[in-house]
Design an enzyme around this catalytic site. Sequence first.
Site, PDB file in Angstrom:
ATOM      1  N   HIS A  37      24.058  -1.174  10.795  1.00  0.00           N
ATOM      2  CA  HIS A  37      25.287  -0.431  11.096  1.00  0.00           C
ATOM      3  C   HIS A  37      26.048  -1.141  12.202  1.00  0.00           C
ATOM      4  O   HIS A  37      25.442  -1.751  13.091  1.00  0.00           O
ATOM      5  CB  HIS A  37      24.943   1.002  11.521  1.00  0.00           C
ATOM      6  CG  HIS A  37      24.203   1.748  10.459  1.00  0.00           C
ATOM      7  ND1 HIS A  37      24.841   2.386   9.428  1.00  0.00           N
ATOM      8  CD2 HIS A  37      22.879   1.899  10.228  1.00  0.00           C
ATOM      9  CE1 HIS A  37      23.946   2.925   8.616  1.00  0.00           C
ATOM     10  NE2 HIS A  37      22.741   2.645   9.089  1.00  0.00           N
ATOM     11  N   ASN A  79       0.832  -1.194   0.000  1.00  0.00           N
ATOM     12  CA  ASN A  79       0.000   0.000   0.000  1.00  0.00           C
ATOM     13  C   ASN A  79       0.877   1.259   0.000  1.00  0.00           C
ATOM     14  O   ASN A  79       2.102   1.185  -0.003  1.00  0.00           O
ATOM     15  CB  ASN A  79      -0.950  -0.034   1.205  1.00  0.00           C
ATOM     16  CG  ASN A  79      -2.280   0.611   0.910  1.00  0.00           C
ATOM     17  OD1 ASN A  79      -2.349   1.576   0.167  1.00  0.00           O
ATOM     18  ND2 ASN A  79      -3.339   0.083   1.498  1.00  0.00           N
TER      19      ASN A  79
END
Length: 181
Positions: free
Chosen positions: A114, A84
Amino acid sequence: MTSEKQKMLAGELYVATGEELAADVRRVAEWMDRYNASIAATQREHAALLREMLAEVGEGAYIRPPFHCDYGYNISLGKGVFLNFNCIILDVVKVTIGDRTQIGPGVQILTADHPRDSARRRAGLEFGRPIVIGADVWIGGGAIVLPGVSIGDEVIVGAGAVVTRDVPAGATVVGNPARAR
């Protein structure tokens, strides 16, 4: 010598710089401009646009614009997949979404990660962990799927859930962090 792009695709530590990755970022940005301006296009036109950028697009797969991704070429959509409005996929490595999976508005699917060590982060290093979402999954609006997560077939992820761990087939998870209900 291994390029930063090759390191990225392998899930190794890399720095998101250099001509090769910059060219990929420009290419996907230009594509997103066209795709996100195509809100009135037919489903067939959307499918053609998706096939220009994504790794795989199953029959009947559809993403409602606006849609944002890092590279596009790491995303595979099964048959009948629906995303959507306002979905974001950070696809520094593979994202696989199984057949007939329905994804609500504002969902974030994030493979980018990270290092936990601040010196490595300061050096600009990052890496990715692939995400696999099974078939017949329903992910409610605003949910977030974190790097490295696998979601089994026929799972329901409640709206706003933050999926931090693998979810077994048939489970329903809600909350932050997402837990079985």
